[in-house]
Design a protein around this motif. Structure first.
Motif: not given
Length: 142
Positions: A19-24
């Protein structure tokens, strides 16, 4: 100390990191789409409609103080209420392009995804004593 351990397990789970990678990546991708809309699409659309700059389309809703410029930025700086519909048009086009690109990406990913093969059923496990009894039976029949 139990709460910290739980938090650590939560934070390092694959889903949270994904999720963090997707947001970035989404944030960076949003900037690319903003540039495509502002620098490539909107100038062409503006040219078709008589060299309009959509970002400067607005309606003044209040009184303009003397000495205030007529540019949108000047009016906003002076605190004059404006209905900036041109900026909304730009953002709406931006959203439509982003949504369409995401749709195409998901469609492509789903097309490339192969159906998972059906799980092979494991042969039933025969207890050792049954196997021994079968061997004895088979040796007596010979």
């Amino acid at each position: 100390m139990g709460t910290m351990k739980e938090f650590k397990e939560f934070a390092v789970k694959g889903n949270v990191i994904d999720l963090a990678v997707g947001v970035i990546i989404g944030g960076a991708f949003g900037k690319i789409v903003d540039s495509v809309v502002a620098d490539l699409i909107m100038p062409v659309v503006g040219m078709v409609f008589g060299k309009l700059d959509f970002s400067s389309l607005y309606i003044v809703l209040g009184n303009v103080p003397a000495g205030t410029g007529t540019a949108l930025a000047d009016l906003k700086k002076a605190g004059v209420p404006v209905f900036a519909y041109g900026n909304f048009i730009t953002v709406a086009v931006n959203f439509a392009i982003l949504a369409f690109i995401i749709f195409l990406m998901v469609k492509q990913i789903n097309r490339l995804k192969k159906e998972a093969p059906a799980p092979v059923e494991a042969a039933p496990v025969v207890p050792e004593d049954v196997l021994l009894l079968r061997q004895i039976r088979d040796s007596l029949q010979k």
